[in-house]
Design an enzyme around this catalytic site. Structure first.
Site, PDB file in Angstrom:
ATOM      1  N   ASP A   1      47.184  30.123  22.052  1.00 38.21           N
ATOM      2  CA  ASP A   1      47.999  28.917  22.168  1.00 38.21           C
ATOM      3  C   ASP A   1      48.247  28.188  20.855  1.00 38.21           C
ATOM      4  OD1 ASP A   1      48.402  29.252  24.853  1.00 38.21           O
ATOM      5  OD2 ASP A   1      46.721  27.989  25.471  1.00 38.21           O
TER       6      ASP A   1
ATOM      7  N   TYR B   1      47.999  24.572  31.523  1.00 35.63           N
ATOM      8  CA  TYR B   1      46.644  24.124  31.190  1.00 35.63           C
ATOM      9  C   TYR B   1      46.653  22.911  30.272  1.00 35.63           C
ATOM     10  CZ  TYR B   1      42.995  27.064  33.186  1.00 35.63           C
ATOM     11  OH  TYR B   1      42.088  27.634  34.035  1.00 35.63           O
ATOM     12  N   ASP B   2      45.641  22.051  30.447  1.00 36.02           N
ATOM     13  CA  ASP B   2      45.428  20.905  29.575  1.00 36.02           C
ATOM     14  C   ASP B   2      44.100  21.088  28.853  1.00 36.02           C
ATOM     15  OD1 ASP B   2      47.247  18.168  30.680  1.00 36.02           O
ATOM     16  OD2 ASP B   2      47.322  20.082  31.718  1.00 36.02           O
ATOM     17  N   TYR B   3      44.141  21.003  27.541  1.00 34.47           N
ATOM     18  CA  TYR B   3      42.941  21.145  26.713  1.00 34.47           C
ATOM     19  C   TYR B   3      42.579  19.782  26.136  1.00 34.47           C
ATOM     20  CZ  TYR B   3      43.705  26.156  27.035  1.00 34.47           C
ATOM     21  OH  TYR B   3      43.874  27.423  27.502  1.00 34.47           O
TER      22      TYR B   3
END
Length: 797
Positions: A380, A469-471
């Site tokens: 990512d 997705y959240d990081y």
């Protein structure tokens, strides 16, 4: 004039005056531009939008009267100037870079071009370390990665001389630069101009207006993708729900050429698979009926009557308690923390700890080898850019009430600067933890002795929403000298459509083995596919200066001699230094496991293998006799990561010792992590070879910062941390970099549907003989009169 007409005119004037008065009193500050005035997005603070919502929005959730308004921005960044050698490029500097490049010969042709990255070319490390506030800044330069026609180019733009240096032009390494937002937008809209795609959608009975398509990096799987910069595209149904990820159009995949903007291929292997239903997919608070019997939580807020204890000087220098560091947003890493120093209360010195730290790369391989899933092996940071995928943080929920926010200034595909508002927050956190304490049981005739200190930490946070997705990336600083890097995973699973609505429908073979689903059934027609997450950190530790060494400390059971003691054994710490004629030790996670012992279950944890390149003599390969060190790690040595075979990993400065003779140092303290189980010859693992090891140590090299290579997209794995580490370089008493990988195995379960609760892991950088004694011995306790008076209702029933 007729009375009725006069009355209407009078009423109209009165109404107009009221509106002018109302909006003028509601505007908290003057808008910086007309565009911002009419920007009514969720992140907008436009007073016109606030007034519009107040007048016309009847469905908003009731808000308490005492909710603080968002603080107005001090400026719009147009007038920003750099104050530190590591400050990011300003709006004016980005505009100047764009102007200089527009007249350069490389961009004079009609070939399409994009600026995929425009960031500060950081000065040499020695210049930055020697620089003090008030000194003249080193020459400001920009590092530019551009695509011109079908080639990538690496350039440096000198902002003082207007000269352009072609550092690597064209680039001959495998891989491509970060995909721009504009390229992703063009890919997402491309399918709807393709007649074959439209027919496929209609044949499934889906309304084209309900279809959402998203680009997905294609990875690299051989010569088929060579010389073409492509992306995969998959689509979803958004009918009746904002959570379109839970409604995949399974098996439909398109291949899109990012250069020609053409659909190259359409495959459809899922025509018989239904689109999952929309029931229970919505996760918005406003759409949930208020029928839950769960006892509600009352709001919690940290109040600081005297204001925050930290300051941010010159927009980027954070000072808090005994810490000082430089903080800046970055389009690829998200945020970078540099020049980390800590104040020593005994020596009154401000000492170096870390020159630079950031997230270098992520690797997210999905464990489904089928046609529509095999390529889902994302990196990512290098493919999309963590900073570019951030959105404004939401006050009170992403960050607490006492947080301060920082904007990012980045360059669009044409070099135009834009502002990513509130992408970083900084705040002090207190969760009721204890920094240190002791109660001494009273000896007869002596009073009770009790000393307690509260633990307050400083948190630097960013959140990158990369697709589904959240990081959540946190850097925490403690007053005792400890630094913690923490990663939280949340967001929405990437799910697979299936014809099964219940586990009891899954087919079995003659031996009773179930059909391989590559995951678990989470809801009707929904499979959560098994996958991994790896987050690799770059940590240029400079403990009391750049010349450091890496020390491994083995903890072993030592048997006592017969008659020596009533004890039969004790634990012994045995340090093993890195050898000066060997280099780049790697702490390798092995996927092999020994037999499970009936008593010691710890071998179930993957083993840590210590591996070094074969010795070729001294530096530069000269035939210098190999200096033998007792206990040196051998090439095939193995270390189990288990409770019964522990080790510690220290970065030490042997040139500086404490008063009792210990070298000053910091140690890496691992926490829960995971090891890749993929074959090292698997194409995704070749590209993600930096996850073969949990810990790497390399000599500092300014060009070696991105673990997956500078050009990650569709790379072949020929310019990664694993390749650099095989160069057999000296790392004792040198400027070294430690790389640490946090790993997560994610086997989805029903609690992850339709949106997953945050799961976190972390690691610590902890002082080890760095201070002469407990550095927070003099910390003050809390006193009642220092705190605000807050009433509390009785909790008894």
């Amino acid at each position: 004039m007729e009375p009725k007409l006069f009355f209407r005119l009078f009423l109209l004037i009165i109404t107009a005056c009221f509106i002018v008065f109302f909006t003028s009193t509601s505007f908290s500050h003057a808008p910086s531009s007309t565009a911002k005035l009419f920007d009514c997005t969720k992140s907008s603070s436009s007073p016109l939008c606030a007034s519009r919502n107040f007048l016309f929005n009847k469905k908003t959730r009731p808000i308490a009267q005492n909710v603080p308004k968002t603080k107005p921005k001090n400026h719009d960044h147009v007038s920003d100037t750099p104050n530190h050698p590591l400050d990011p490029l300003t709006v004016m500097e980005l505009n100047k870079v764009r102007s200089i490049l527009s007249s350069h010969a490389l961009f004079a042709s009609r070939a399409p071009h994009t600026l995929n990255s425009v960031v500060l070319e950081e000065p040499d490390k020695n210049l930055v370390r020697q620089w003090d506030k008030g000194d003249q800044l080193p020459p400001r330069k920009a590092s530019v990665i551009a695509r011109v026609g079908g080639d990538s180019h690496l350039l440096t733009v000198d902002l003082s001389t207007n000269l352009v240096d072609l550092v690597d032009s064209p680039v001959r390494k495998s891989g491509y630069p970060i995909v721009t937002t504009e390229e992703m937008d063009s890919a997402a809209s491309a399918p709807f101009s393709n007649a074959d795609f439209n027919r496929t959608i209609l044949s499934r009975g889906i309304n084209l207006t309900d279809v959402v398509c998203i680009p997905m990096s294609s990875g690299w799987f051989g010569n088929k993708e060579d010389n073409k910069r492509v992306t995969k595209i998959q689509c979803f149904s958004s009918q009746g729900t904002p959570n379109f990820y839970m409604r995949p159009i399974e098996g439909l995949t398109l291949l899109f050429d990012l250069y020609t903007k053409q659909i190259l291929e359409i495959t459809d292997t899922g025509q018989s698979i239904p689109i999952p239903g929309l029931i229970n997919t919505d996760y918005r608070y406003s759409n949930f009926p208020n029928r839950d019997k769960t006892r509600p939580l009352n709001p919690i807020s940290i109040e600081q009557p005297h204001g925050p204890s930290f300051v941010i000087e010159d927009n980027h220098i954070v000072k808090w308690a005994n810490w000082e560091f430089h903080l800046k947003p970055d389009p690829r890493a998200g945020l970078i923390i540099s020049r980390v120093r800590v104040h020593d209360p005994d020596t009154e010195e401000t000492r170096e700890v870390m020159y630079k730290g950031f997230v270098s790369e992520l690797f997210i391989p999905y464990m489904d080898p089928s046609e529509a899933w095999y390529f889902k092996t994302y990196m990512d940071a290098g493919e999309y850019g963590l900073g570019l995928q951030t959105m404004p943080l939401e006050p009170l929920n992403d960050c607490p009430r006492n947080a301060v926010y920082m904007d990012g200034i980045f360059a669009a595909f044409d070099g135009t600067p834009f502002v990513r508002e509130n992408m970083i927050c900084v705040f002090e956190s207190y969760a009721g933890d204890i920094a240190w304490r002791h109660t001494e049981y009273p000896v007869p005739g002596t009073p009770l002795l009790r000393e307690v200190r509260p633990k307050v930490t400083l948190v630097v946070r960013m959140v990158a929403s990369v697709g589904n997705y959240d990081y959540i990336i946190d850097y925490e600083f403690q007053t005792d000298g400890l630094m913690r890097a923490k990663v939280g995973l949340s967001g929405i699973l990437m799910v697979k459509g299936t014809s099964y609505v219940n586990k009891n429908q899954v087919k079995k073979d003659k031996e009773g083995n179930e059909e391989e689903l590559y995951g678990n059934i989470l809801s009707e027609n929904v499979i959560g596919v098994i996958h991994d997450h790896y987050v690799t950190f770059y940590l240029d530790l400079d403990v009391d200066g750049p010349d450091n060494s890496f020390l491994k400390v083995n903890l072993k059971r030592q048997e006592t001699a017969p008659g020596e003691s009533p004890r039969k054994s004790y634990m012994k710490a045995s340090p093993i230094h890195t050898c000066p004629t060997r280099s780049d030790p790697k702490m390798v996670q092995s996927s092999t496991r020994p037999k499970i012992d009936a008593v010691d279950l710890s071998p179930n944890i993957p083993r840590l293998m210590a591996k070094e390149p074969s010795s070729r003599g001294g530096v530069l390969g000269h035939n210098v006799p190999h200096r033998k060190l007792e206990g040196i790690l051998k090439k095939d040595g193995q270390i189990k990561l288990s409770l019964y075979d522990p080790s510690e990993y220290h970065v030490i400065n042997s040139g500086k010792t404490t008063r009792v003779g210990n070298p000053t140092g910091y140690k890496i303290v691992p926490r829960a992590t995971a090891a890749s189980l993929l074959d090292h010859d698997d194409p995704p693992q070749k590209r993600g070879a930096f996850t073969n090891n949990q810990i790497w140590v390399t000599p500092y090299n300014k060009s070696e910062q991105w673990a997956g290579g500078l050009f990650t997209y569709q790379s072949h794995g020929d310019d990664t941390l694993a390749v650099w580490s095989d160069r057999d370089r000296d790392i004792e008493n040198k400027d070294i970099v430690v790389w640490y990988t946090l790993g997560f195995h994610h086997i989805p379960c029903q609690e992850d549907f339709p949106i997953m609760p945050t799961v976190s892991s972390s690691f610590d950088l902890k002082p080890a003989n760095f201070f002469e004694r407990n550095p927070i011995l003099k910390a003050a306790p809390n006193f009642e009169y220092d705190l605000p008076v807050c009433g509390a209702k009785s909790v008894s029933t």
